[in-house]
Motif scaffolding. Structure first.
Motif, PDB file in Angstrom:
ATOM      1  N   THR A   2      18.489  35.505   1.195  1.00 17.10           N
ATOM      2  CA  THR A   2      17.926  35.894   2.480  1.00 17.10           C
ATOM      3  C   THR A   2      18.893  35.506   3.590  1.00 17.10           C
ATOM      4  OG1 THR A   2      15.675  35.567   1.666  1.00 17.10           O
ATOM      5  CG2 THR A   2      15.988  35.639   4.058  1.00 17.10           C
ATOM      6  N   ILE A   3      19.261  36.482   4.400  1.00 18.72           N
ATOM      7  CA  ILE A   3      20.201  36.236   5.492  1.00 18.72           C
ATOM      8  C   ILE A   3      19.436  36.336   6.810  1.00 18.72           C
ATOM      9  CG2 ILE A   3      22.269  37.062   6.668  1.00 18.72           C
ATOM     10  CD1 ILE A   3      23.271  38.086   3.970  1.00 18.72           C
ATOM     11  N   GLN A   4      19.355  35.220   7.517  1.00 14.83           N
ATOM     12  CA  GLN A   4      18.674  35.217   8.806  1.00 14.83           C
ATOM     13  C   GLN A   4      19.474  36.006   9.840  1.00 14.83           C
ATOM     14  OE1 GLN A   4      17.881  30.710   9.177  1.00 14.83           O
ATOM     15  NE2 GLN A   4      16.276  31.646  10.410  1.00 14.83           N
ATOM     16  N   PRO A   5      18.814  36.778  10.678  1.00 17.36           N
ATOM     17  CA  PRO A   5      19.553  37.510  11.715  1.00 17.36           C
ATOM     18  C   PRO A   5      20.120  36.574  12.773  1.00 17.36           C
ATOM     19  CG  PRO A   5      17.174  37.733  12.033  1.00 17.36           C
ATOM     20  CD  PRO A   5      17.371  37.038  10.715  1.00 17.36           C
ATOM     21  N   VAL A   6      21.171  37.023  13.410  1.00 16.00           N
ATOM     22  CA  VAL A   6      21.794  36.262  14.499  1.00 16.00           C
ATOM     23  C   VAL A   6      21.186  36.749  15.809  1.00 16.00           C
ATOM     24  CG1 VAL A   6      23.954  35.616  15.624  1.00 16.00           C
ATOM     25  CG2 VAL A   6      23.923  36.074  13.166  1.00 16.00           C
ATOM     26  N   ALA A 147      29.465  42.331   9.284  1.00 20.05           N
ATOM     27  CA  ALA A 147      30.053  41.644   8.125  1.00 20.05           C
ATOM     28  C   ALA A 147      29.163  40.485   7.676  1.00 20.05           C
ATOM     29  CB  ALA A 147      31.450  41.135   8.467  1.00 20.05           C
ATOM     30  N   TYR A 148      28.633  39.736   8.623  1.00 14.63           N
ATOM     31  CA  TYR A 148      27.748  38.613   8.310  1.00 14.63           C
ATOM     32  C   TYR A 148      26.512  39.091   7.547  1.00 14.63           C
ATOM     33  CZ  TYR A 148      23.894  35.378   9.185  1.00 14.63           C
ATOM     34  OH  TYR A 148      22.790  34.572   9.041  1.00 14.63           O
ATOM     35  N   GLU A 149      25.989  40.239   7.919  1.00 16.48           N
ATOM     36  CA  GLU A 149      24.793  40.751   7.243  1.00 16.48           C
ATOM     37  C   GLU A 149      25.066  41.111   5.788  1.00 16.48           C
ATOM     38  OE1 GLU A 149      23.758  43.891   9.907  1.00 16.48           O
ATOM     39  OE2 GLU A 149      22.581  42.570  11.240  1.00 16.48           O
ATOM     40  N   ARG A 150      26.337  41.232   5.415  1.00 17.75           N
ATOM     41  CA  ARG A 150      26.710  41.476   4.024  1.00 17.75           C
ATOM     42  C   ARG A 150      26.884  40.186   3.235  1.00 17.75           C
ATOM     43  NH1 ARG A 150      32.123  44.251   4.565  1.00 17.75           N
ATOM     44  NH2 ARG A 150      32.201  43.693   2.350  1.00 17.75           N
ATOM     45  N   VAL A 151      27.490  39.160   3.862  1.00 17.38           N
ATOM     46  CA  VAL A 151      27.895  37.962   3.103  1.00 17.38           C
ATOM     47  C   VAL A 151      27.163  36.693   3.506  1.00 17.38           C
ATOM     48  CG1 VAL A 151      30.186  38.905   2.635  1.00 17.38           C
ATOM     49  CG2 VAL A 151      29.833  37.513   4.688  1.00 17.38           C
ATOM     50  N   GLY A 152      26.513  36.677   4.680  1.00 18.77           N
ATOM     51  CA  GLY A 152      25.829  35.483   5.132  1.00 18.77           C
ATOM     52  C   GLY A 152      26.778  34.338   5.426  1.00 18.77           C
ATOM     53  N   GLY A 153      26.217  33.138   5.490  1.00 20.53           N
ATOM     54  CA  GLY A 153      27.045  31.951   5.721  1.00 20.53           C
ATOM     55  C   GLY A 153      27.655  31.925   7.111  1.00 20.53           C
ATOM     56  N   LYS A 235      34.082  21.095   7.680  1.00 20.15           N
ATOM     57  CA  LYS A 235      33.213  20.368   6.761  1.00 20.15           C
ATOM     58  C   LYS A 235      32.175  21.262   6.090  1.00 20.15           C
ATOM     59  CE  LYS A 235      33.857  15.884   8.949  1.00 20.15           C
ATOM     60  NZ  LYS A 235      33.232  14.692   9.556  1.00 20.15           N
ATOM     61  N   LEU A 236      31.989  22.474   6.603  1.00 14.61           N
ATOM     62  CA  LEU A 236      31.062  23.414   5.972  1.00 14.61           C
ATOM     63  C   LEU A 236      31.729  24.206   4.851  1.00 14.61           C
ATOM     64  CD1 LEU A 236      29.237  24.905   9.105  1.00 14.61           C
ATOM     65  CD2 LEU A 236      28.344  23.201   7.500  1.00 14.61           C
ATOM     66  N   ILE A 237      33.049  24.232   4.861  1.00 18.56           N
ATOM     67  CA  ILE A 237      33.783  25.002   3.849  1.00 18.56           C
ATOM     68  C   ILE A 237      33.551  24.367   2.479  1.00 18.56           C
ATOM     69  CG2 ILE A 237      36.067  25.749   3.082  1.00 18.56           C
ATOM     70  CD1 ILE A 237      36.922  25.688   6.059  1.00 18.56           C
ATOM     71  N   GLY A 238      33.164  25.186   1.535  1.00 15.89           N
ATOM     72  CA  GLY A 238      32.852  24.695   0.202  1.00 15.89           C
ATOM     73  C   GLY A 238      31.382  24.374   0.015  1.00 15.89           C
ATOM     74  N   ARG A 239      30.683  24.147   1.133  1.00 18.68           N
ATOM     75  CA  ARG A 239      29.242  23.882   1.075  1.00 18.68           C
ATOM     76  C   ARG A 239      28.432  25.139   1.362  1.00 18.68           C
ATOM     77  NH1 ARG A 239      29.033  18.852   5.155  1.00 18.68           N
ATOM     78  NH2 ARG A 239      26.819  19.427   5.184  1.00 18.68           N
ATOM     79  N   GLN A 240      29.019  26.042   2.128  1.00 20.06           N
ATOM     80  CA  GLN A 240      28.375  27.302   2.487  1.00 20.06           C
ATOM     81  C   GLN A 240      29.423  28.406   2.427  1.00 20.06           C
ATOM     82  OE1 GLN A 240      26.945  26.603   6.476  1.00 20.06           O
ATOM     83  NE2 GLN A 240      25.027  25.674   5.767  1.00 20.06           N
ATOM     84  N   PRO A 241      28.984  29.670   2.251  1.00 22.84           N
ATOM     85  CA  PRO A 241      29.962  30.764   2.348  1.00 22.84           C
ATOM     86  C   PRO A 241      30.687  30.709   3.690  1.00 22.84           C
ATOM     87  CG  PRO A 241      27.872  31.568   1.507  1.00 22.84           C
ATOM     88  CD  PRO A 241      27.628  30.155   1.952  1.00 22.84           C
ATOM     89  N   PHE A 242      32.007  30.943   3.671  1.00 27.27           N
ATOM     90  CA  PHE A 242      32.788  30.842   4.907  1.00 27.27           C
ATOM     91  C   PHE A 242      33.886  31.899   4.853  1.00 27.27           C
ATOM     92  CE2 PHE A 242      33.033  27.494   8.258  1.00 27.27           C
ATOM     93  CZ  PHE A 242      33.903  28.165   9.095  1.00 27.27           C
ATOM     94  N   HIS A 243      33.852  32.827   5.810  1.00 28.79           N
ATOM     95  CA  HIS A 243      34.803  33.938   5.831  1.00 28.79           C
ATOM     96  C   HIS A 243      35.407  34.113   7.220  1.00 28.79           C
ATOM     97  CE1 HIS A 243      32.261  34.988   2.324  1.00 28.79           C
ATOM     98  NE2 HIS A 243      33.338  35.588   1.861  1.00 28.79           N
ATOM     99  N   GLY A 244      36.604  34.652   7.230  1.00 25.79           N
ATOM    100  CA  GLY A 244      37.206  35.155   8.453  1.00 25.79           C
ATOM    101  C   GLY A 244      37.085  36.665   8.464  1.00 25.79           C
ATOM    102  N   PHE A 245      36.896  37.228   9.651  1.00 25.12           N
ATOM    103  CA  PHE A 245      36.778  38.681   9.774  1.00 25.12           C
ATOM    104  C   PHE A 245      37.841  39.177  10.733  1.00 25.12           C
ATOM    105  CE2 PHE A 245      35.238  42.585  11.732  1.00 25.12           C
ATOM    106  CZ  PHE A 245      34.937  43.335  10.598  1.00 25.12           C
TER     107      PHE A 245
END
Length: 287
Positions: A2-6, A147-153, A235-245
């Motif tokens: 489930t991806i919460q909206p921004v 992009a966030y709505e595809r991958v979350g995090g 500190k969130l990297i590795g704990r949650q999905p983290f991407h650059g766009f």
């Protein structure tokens, strides 16, 4: 998943604007105009286009003009109506009363601290952060939200810069790539010349999970003795999905005098009403 909206966006606007003195001695740097709109308006319009519902300004002393800009101006509107003038130029920036939220950053303790000041309004939701100094043309945040709505995090903006410029910026250490999305393995702040892990810099657009606020609660200081947002994100990297766009559009660094002048010229040339005249002026005076 489930991806919460921004729905919320934070605008850190408490800075003193010392690089633009004396213009910013009595005027917020975010109110400097590019053609006929202040910088902050471009950033707010970018957020609203991306579907943001609540605007959160983290302000400081002397930012009253910024608040007034997004408020109802009864005297101005009444006068324009009485003279038969269109209100179109100001109607699209006027926010519903009570909609924008203003929070004070009482000490200049860094970008991470400024974002942390909005923690109670952000609550337990993902949120965007936009730095108004970075003027983006082409709907950067909208592209990031998609992009966030595809991958979350967490999704942060990324822009390719020449290799000899990477030492000026925070840079992404990249993992796997999927089109314009790049997995973030680490964040490197202003790497030494020739040592950058990529040429992807971070240009002041972020979509972050609320857990970053819990990290910022610790008020750990980093570079310059300030509370750095980059350190908390790392500190969130590795704990949650983290991407650059990677952005498909144009960027102007309006925290820099050269970038500010370039933005004025480029956006003036884009305008149907004044673009041809500006182009002719440039042709006559720059040859």
């Amino acid at each position: 998943m489930t991806i919460q909206p921004v729905r919320k966006a934070v605008f850190p606007v408490a800075g003193l604007g010392t690089r633009f003195l004396p213009a910013t001695k009595a005027m917020p740097k975010e109110m400097l105009t590019v053609v006929d709109r202040p910088l902050i308006q471009y950033a707010v319009e970018e957020a609203l286009e991306a579907g943001i519902e609540q605007i959160i300004f983290v302000t400081g002393r002397g930012k009253g003009a910024l608040e007034d800009h997004f408020d109802v101006s009864f005297e101005l509107e009444a006068t324009m109506k009485a003279r038969g003038k269109s209100l179109a130029a100001i109607e699209n920036i006027r926010q519903t009363p009570g909609s924008p939220v203003y929070v004070r950053q009482q000490e200049p303790l860094g970008l991470g601290h400024a974002v942390w000041c909005a923690r109670h309004i952000v609550g337990d939701e993902p949120f965007a952060v936009l730095l108004p100094d970075e003027l983006m043309v082409g709907g950067f945040l909208r592209q990031m939200v998609e992009a966030y709505e595809r991958v979350g995090g967490n999704v942060i903006g990324a822009l390719e810069v020449p290799d000899d410029q990477t030492h000026k910026y925070g840079v992404i250490d990249p993992g796997a790539r999927d089109g314009r999305l790049t997995e973030v393995k680490a964040l490197v702040e202003k790497p030494a010349a020739g040592s950058a892990p990529s040429n992807l810099m971070i240009p002041g657009r972020y979509i972050l999970q609320p857990e970053v606020m819990r990290i910022l609660d610790a008020h750990e200081t980093g570079a310059g003795g300030e509370i750095q947002l980059t350190d908390a994100m790392a500190k969130l990297i590795g704990r949650q999905p983290f991407h650059g766009f990677t952005f498909d559009g144009r960027r102007y660094d309006c925290g820099d005098k050269l970038g500010f002048v370039q933005a004025n010229l480029a956006l003036a040339l884009d305008r149907e009403d004044i673009g041809p005249a500006v182009a002719e002026f440039a042709r006559l005076h720059l040859n």
